[in-house]
Design a protein around this motif. Sequence first.
Motif, mmCIF file in Angstrom:
data_model
loop_
_atom_site.group_PDB
_atom_site.id
_atom_site.type_symbol
_atom_site.label_atom_id
_atom_site.label_comp_id
_atom_site.label_asym_id
_atom_site.label_seq_id
_atom_site.Cartn_x
_atom_site.Cartn_y
_atom_site.Cartn_z
ATOM 1 N N ARG A 181 76.787 50.911 23.364
ATOM 2 C CA ARG A 181 76.942 50.421 22.001
ATOM 3 C C ARG A 181 76.255 51.305 20.958
ATOM 4 N N PHE A 182 75.027 51.762 21.250
ATOM 5 C CA PHE A 182 74.265 52.529 20.261
ATOM 6 C C PHE A 182 73.928 53.918 20.814
ATOM 7 N N GLN A 183 74.366 54.938 20.111
ATOM 8 C CA GLN A 183 74.315 56.316 20.580
ATOM 9 C C GLN A 183 72.924 56.761 21.024
ATOM 10 N N ASN A 184 71.894 56.478 20.194
ATOM 11 C CA ASN A 184 70.564 57.039 20.457
ATOM 12 C C ASN A 184 69.767 56.299 21.523
ATOM 13 N N GLU A 185 70.371 55.323 22.206
ATOM 14 C CA GLU A 185 69.645 54.570 23.230
ATOM 15 C C GLU A 185 69.808 55.148 24.637
ATOM 16 N N VAL A 186 70.647 56.168 24.788
ATOM 17 C CA VAL A 186 70.960 56.697 26.118
ATOM 18 C C VAL A 186 70.768 58.206 26.168
ATOM 19 N N THR A 187 70.140 58.667 27.265
ATOM 20 C CA THR A 187 69.987 60.098 27.519
ATOM 21 C C THR A 187 70.628 60.426 28.858
ATOM 22 N N LEU A 188 71.545 61.378 28.868
ATOM 23 C CA LEU A 188 72.243 61.757 30.094
ATOM 24 C C LEU A 188 71.310 62.539 31.015
ATOM 25 N N ARG A 189 71.392 62.178 32.319
ATOM 26 C CA ARG A 189 70.643 62.923 33.325
ATOM 27 C C ARG A 189 71.599 63.792 34.144
ATOM 28 N N THR A 190 72.466 63.167 34.954
ATOM 29 C CA THR A 190 73.442 63.920 35.748
ATOM 30 C C THR A 190 74.747 63.136 35.828
ATOM 31 N N PHE A 191 75.828 63.840 36.138
ATOM 32 C CA PHE A 191 77.099 63.159 36.409
ATOM 33 C C PHE A 191 78.032 64.073 37.191
ATOM 34 N N ASN A 192 78.929 63.440 37.943
ATOM 35 C CA ASN A 192 80.026 64.133 38.613
ATOM 36 C C ASN A 192 81.164 63.138 38.783
ATOM 37 N N LYS A 193 82.111 63.418 39.644
ATOM 38 C CA LYS A 193 83.285 62.550 39.769
ATOM 39 C C LYS A 193 82.969 61.189 40.374
ATOM 40 N N ASN A 194 81.758 61.025 40.952
ATOM 41 C CA ASN A 194 81.397 59.765 41.609
ATOM 42 C C ASN A 194 80.258 59.003 40.945
ATOM 43 N N HIS A 195 79.616 59.590 39.939
ATOM 44 C CA HIS A 195 78.514 58.869 39.306
ATOM 45 C C HIS A 195 78.219 59.395 37.905
ATOM 46 N N ILE A 196 77.620 58.526 37.105
ATOM 47 C CA ILE A 196 77.059 58.911 35.809
ATOM 48 C C ILE A 196 75.658 58.314 35.754
ATOM 49 N N ASP A 197 74.666 59.161 35.624
ATOM 50 C CA ASP A 197 73.267 58.730 35.687
ATOM 51 C C ASP A 197 72.618 58.971 34.327
ATOM 52 N N VAL A 198 72.088 57.903 33.717
ATOM 53 C CA VAL A 198 71.493 58.024 32.378
ATOM 54 C C VAL A 198 70.151 57.304 32.326
ATOM 55 N N PHE A 199 69.370 57.632 31.295
ATOM 56 C CA PHE A 199 68.117 56.938 31.007
ATOM 57 C C PHE A 199 68.320 56.127 29.737
ATOM 58 N N LYS A 254 66.724 53.660 26.740
ATOM 59 C CA LYS A 254 65.562 53.179 25.987
ATOM 60 C C LYS A 254 66.103 52.546 24.712
ATOM 61 N N ASN A 255 66.066 51.199 24.662
ATOM 62 C CA ASN A 255 66.686 50.518 23.536
ATOM 63 C C ASN A 255 65.682 50.080 22.486
ATOM 64 N N LYS A 256 66.186 49.453 21.437
ATOM 65 C CA LYS A 256 65.350 49.055 20.304
ATOM 66 C C LYS A 256 64.336 47.982 20.686
ATOM 67 N N ALA A 257 64.649 47.205 21.725
ATOM 68 C CA ALA A 257 63.749 46.143 22.167
ATOM 69 C C ALA A 257 62.578 46.685 22.981
ATOM 70 N N GLY A 258 62.597 48.003 23.248
ATOM 71 C CA GLY A 258 61.514 48.617 24.013
ATOM 72 C C GLY A 258 61.770 48.662 25.513
ATOM 73 N N ASP A 259 62.954 48.237 25.948
ATOM 74 C CA ASP A 259 63.288 48.282 27.369
ATOM 75 C C ASP A 259 63.572 49.728 27.783
ATOM 76 N N GLU A 260 63.037 50.128 28.930
ATOM 77 C CA GLU A 260 63.268 51.465 29.466
ATOM 78 C C GLU A 260 63.652 51.347 30.933
ATOM 79 N N PHE A 261 64.794 51.917 31.293
ATOM 80 C CA PHE A 261 65.215 51.894 32.687
ATOM 81 C C PHE A 261 66.283 52.952 32.915
#
Length: 321
Positions: free
Chosen positions: A72-90, A92-99
């Motif tokens: 939903r919000f562009q600045n809340e996600v940072t790309l780590r790795t991806f290929n044809k079988n996965h997309i892995d991101v970090f 960190k949202n406005k509520a302070g949640d990080e996962f």
Amino acid sequence: MSILSWNCHGLGTPWAFRFLKEIVLQKRPDFIFLSEILCKQVTVEKFQQAVNFEGKIVETQGHSGGIALLWRFQNEVTLRTFNKNHIDVFVKNKAGDEFRLTGVYGEPDRQKRKEAWDMIRMLSSINTGPWCLIGDMNNVLSQADKQGGRPYPQWLIQGFRDVIEDCSLTDLDLDGYPFTWERGAGTVDWIEVRLDRALVSTSFLNIFPNIKLINLEVSTSDHCPIQLEIHKASIVIQKRVFRFENAWLREPMCQKIVEDVWSSGASVSFYAKIKECSEILSSWGREITGSFKNRINQCKKTIKLLKGRRDSNSIAVLKEE
């Protein structure tokens, strides 16, 4: 916060496009992971605009496979790795949640399934925080995950179990209908399997213990969408409200406490005296009312003892007569 995952089996079809748009408008997920999109990136971008999501990552495979993650919000996600079988991101949202969030499309070719398992192990080895994996895993964890057809090969079940154990992940229970994929519905060859699931780390569960994985149970694809609802643990602090107990009036100390507080310095305000009086009475009253149960129990014992003596005396009198 929630995550929607769906093997749409072709986002380019008008019915799949409309169905997904309606689901997003109703369920309002913050993240959408799609597998088998079977379309070009322009179609995903068109859908992104239709639901007003700011961020996206797309891995197209022409007219076969393909995955996408939208948020939903562009600045809340940072790309780590991806290929044809996965997309892995970090995240960190406005509520302070990080996962860490990983959308997974399990390898459909059973002969390449070990490669997909090793990919999860590799991703686990670089994980340093709360982690959630969601998607069409193309794996089951027991024969109970399948209904109809031949039994699922045990080596595939054990292989997937080993991955989950090696990575210290928890497979979340699915609320609703237990199967997410079907073939041959209404025929003698009807097969249903739970292929779509969410796996989470222990640290993820510690931060978000109130999570629920739901089978949405309706679909234009052979897979049902699943939605992971995520809620932080809430700490409810109950404010103690002062209540005067009528039972205190029987205690001489109650009147003494009120008189002492009310005769305190003239400079103390009326409201301050009420507050001080309530605090002292509350503290003192807990000891008084707290002993009621003990008093009642003691009275019951005394009554029982006296009753026993009375019955004994009655029996003795009858014997004398």
